[in-house]
Every structure is written in structure tokens, then in C-alpha cells.
Design a protein around this motif. Sequence first.
Motif, PDB file in Angstrom:
ATOM      1  N   HIS A 175     106.043  -0.823  64.166  1.00  0.00           N
ATOM      2  CA  HIS A 175     106.455  -0.100  65.369  1.00  0.00           C
ATOM      3  C   HIS A 175     107.781   0.626  65.132  1.00  0.00           C
ATOM      4  O   HIS A 175     107.938   1.804  65.475  1.00  0.00           O
ATOM      5  N   ALA A 176     108.755  -0.093  64.562  1.00  0.00           N
ATOM      6  CA  ALA A 176     110.063   0.513  64.306  1.00  0.00           C
ATOM      7  C   ALA A 176     109.934   1.693  63.347  1.00  0.00           C
ATOM      8  O   ALA A 176     110.524   2.759  63.571  1.00  0.00           O
ATOM      9  N   LEU A 177     109.167   1.519  62.284  1.00  0.00           N
ATOM     10  CA  LEU A 177     109.006   2.607  61.319  1.00  0.00           C
ATOM     11  C   LEU A 177     108.293   3.801  61.935  1.00  0.00           C
ATOM     12  O   LEU A 177     108.604   4.952  61.619  1.00  0.00           O
ATOM     13  N   SER A 178     107.354   3.554  62.832  1.00  0.00           N
ATOM     14  CA  SER A 178     106.610   4.660  63.442  1.00  0.00           C
ATOM     15  C   SER A 178     107.510   5.541  64.295  1.00  0.00           C
ATOM     16  O   SER A 178     107.205   6.722  64.504  1.00  0.00           O
ATOM     17  N   VAL A 179     108.613   4.988  64.778  1.00  0.00           N
ATOM     18  CA  VAL A 179     109.581   5.766  65.553  1.00  0.00           C
ATOM     19  C   VAL A 179     110.579   6.465  64.633  1.00  0.00           C
ATOM     20  O   VAL A 179     110.898   7.650  64.816  1.00  0.00           O
ATOM     21  N   LEU A 180     111.066   5.755  63.614  1.00  0.00           N
ATOM     22  CA  LEU A 180     112.139   6.284  62.778  1.00  0.00           C
ATOM     23  C   LEU A 180     111.679   7.358  61.798  1.00  0.00           C
ATOM     24  O   LEU A 180     112.384   8.347  61.571  1.00  0.00           O
ATOM     25  N   LEU A 181     110.512   7.178  61.199  1.00  0.00           N
ATOM     26  CA  LEU A 181     110.092   8.093  60.133  1.00  0.00           C
ATOM     27  C   LEU A 181     109.927   9.535  60.613  1.00  0.00           C
ATOM     28  O   LEU A 181     110.377  10.469  59.921  1.00  0.00           O
ATOM     29  N   PRO A 182     109.290   9.799  61.748  1.00  0.00           N
ATOM     30  CA  PRO A 182     109.157  11.206  62.157  1.00  0.00           C
ATOM     31  C   PRO A 182     110.481  11.852  62.550  1.00  0.00           C
ATOM     32  O   PRO A 182     110.586  13.082  62.535  1.00  0.00           O
ATOM     33  N   VAL A 183     111.485  11.050  62.865  1.00  0.00           N
ATOM     34  CA  VAL A 183     112.785  11.597  63.266  1.00  0.00           C
ATOM     35  C   VAL A 183     113.719  11.763  62.067  1.00  0.00           C
ATOM     36  O   VAL A 183     114.344  12.816  61.892  1.00  0.00           O
ATOM     37  N   LEU A 184     113.807  10.735  61.214  1.00  0.00           N
ATOM     38  CA  LEU A 184     114.789  10.727  60.120  1.00  0.00           C
ATOM     39  C   LEU A 184     114.185  11.090  58.771  1.00  0.00           C
ATOM     40  O   LEU A 184     114.924  11.281  57.803  1.00  0.00           O
ATOM     41  N   GLY A 185     112.874  11.163  58.686  1.00  0.00           N
ATOM     42  CA  GLY A 185     112.246  11.486  57.418  1.00  0.00           C
ATOM     43  C   GLY A 185     111.826  10.251  56.651  1.00  0.00           C
ATOM     44  O   GLY A 185     112.097   9.116  57.037  1.00  0.00           O
ATOM     45  N   ASP A 186     111.146  10.493  55.543  1.00  0.00           N
ATOM     46  CA  ASP A 186     110.615   9.409  54.728  1.00  0.00           C
ATOM     47  C   ASP A 186     111.737   8.513  54.211  1.00  0.00           C
ATOM     48  O   ASP A 186     112.901   8.911  54.131  1.00  0.00           O
ATOM     49  N   VAL A 187     111.368   7.300  53.845  1.00  0.00           N
ATOM     50  CA  VAL A 187     112.315   6.323  53.318  1.00  0.00           C
ATOM     51  C   VAL A 187     112.446   6.514  51.814  1.00  0.00           C
ATOM     52  O   VAL A 187     111.444   6.593  51.092  1.00  0.00           O
ATOM     53  N   THR A 188     113.676   6.572  51.334  1.00  0.00           N
ATOM     54  CA  THR A 188     113.940   6.739  49.909  1.00  0.00           C
ATOM     55  C   THR A 188     114.495   5.477  49.261  1.00  0.00           C
ATOM     56  O   THR A 188     114.472   5.358  48.039  1.00  0.00           O
TER      57      THR A 188
END
Length: 295
Positions: A175-188
Motif C-alpha cells: 500500500h505504501a509503495l503504491s502511493v510513493l512510487l507514482p509520486v517520487l519515482g522508482d526505487v533505486t
Amino acid sequence: MRIGLLGTGPWARAAYAPALAGHPGLEFAGVWGRRPEAADALARRYDVAAYDEVDALLADVDAVAVALPPSVQAPLAVRAARAGRHLLLDKPLALTVADARAVAEAAERARVASVVFFTARFQKEPAAWIEEQAAVAGWFTARAQWLGAVFTTDSPFAASPWRREKGALWDVGPHALSVLLPVLGDVTRVVAAGQGQGDTVHVVLDHASGASSTLTLSLTAPPAAAGAEVELRGEAGVAALPPGTEDATTALTRAADALLTAAATGRPHPCDAAFGLRVTEILTTAEARLTGTGD
């Protein structure tokens, strides 16, 4: 679109079955479950067929909705995709990268539509907020807290074996990732900051945009402390995720809308199986950091 339901547990009964039965663009065709008596009971409630075999259900439908543990969901989703059936799936897509990749690749090869149900992405207020913040430049950092009380209340999900084994990282982490990824971009980059009380975990992420985020995840929070919060900070100031006012059935109805649109247009939805795979990859890396098995 004729759709069948795979699963008969609490989530299937509380959210999936009523969403499928009430959707004007779907024909709820039947139910399959690992316990035939449970499938019979749920099918009778909605006056649909109960199936003893998965393949028999697949032969009668255009799509399937899956409300099963992720380790069961993944191989059945591959089976359904290979049969040419569109996929309405639940998070997490799978518990291993290999299983998640198998689903994404099967859906791509069969050219079937797929939607993974991340609740906040299909609730009106959170979904609108995510879209708005994704268009804003200059986010510096974010803080996400997804604190559940599944193991500290009489929740029907408390006895779930996979939740007991994998904990909050895999249940509310998506759930947390589904909110953060479209806003901040992919995780590096992923760093696990340690484990707290119960199944509580802390994770730090670097994003492709240059922003960083922190996640605090738990299913063992005291009931009075439970809740979800996401806060963004950057050049535009501070923005907080609004609470969703819609229940899971309403959000699932919107996810079914998305599946119908993706099937009709051939355009992938942002929460498709490929996105579910990426979430699984990030969670797998986080788990490796927490257990000390990662590099």
C-alpha cells in the motif's frame, strides 16, 4: 464481461463477491475455492455456479478475480492468463520475484489486461491526491506510516498464515509503495533500518527523482495508534495524503472499471501486473536487508 472469483475467505466474502455481483459491467459467473463447501456457500449467496475445478471456471469466463494468498494467487493467475482470461488481482502479487515475474510475463504474452488492487489507488480522494502530487516537481522527502492492528484485535485476517509469516512488510508495505512510487519515482536503493515491536519494520528508500522516503509498517500496532499517513515535503511545501472515505467494495468496483477499460483499449493500467512485479522486487530487497541476506 463474464468474471469468476477464485477464493472464498474473509476478503472474498467481504469485498470481492459484492463488488463483482454489483458491478453493472460484469456478469458474476461463479466461484471456485480450495474448500468446496465454502465455494458452495458463497455461490449460493449470489446465485452463481460453484466450480470444483479451476479449469472448468476458466472455460466459462472472460476474466477472473483472485482473492487468495499470494503464493496461491500467482500460479493460478499464470494459468488464467495462459487461458486468455483478464486478471483482477490482489496485493501483493506474489511473495517471490520469480512468481511475480511469471504472472507479468504470462499476462504480456497472452495480451490480457491485468489490474492489481492497491486500495488507495482506487479510492476517490487518495487517487486524486496521488495524481495531483505526481505532477508537482521538487519533492525532497516523504514519510509513510502504515500501521495496522490486525494482530492486536479480533481481525478476521489475524489467522492468515502468510500474514503471520511475512508480516507488515508484505501486507501493508505494498500500500505504501503504491502511493510513493507514482509520486517520487522508482526505487533505486533500499535500506532496512531495523525491526521494532512485533512485526514492525522501518525502511528507507531512495527514488529516481532524487527524493528519499521512510516507511514505518506494522500489523501489531495498538488499536488506538493504528492508521495510515503519508506526508510529502518539498519545494511546494507539505502535502498529506487524505483519508479514503470509500469502503473496499466501492474501491474494488473502480478497479473492475479499470480492468474493463484496459481490456477494451489494450492500454495497460498503471497498477498492472508489471507494477505488481516491481513492488515485489522492492519488498524482496527490503526483506533481504532486514534478514541480513542481502548485499
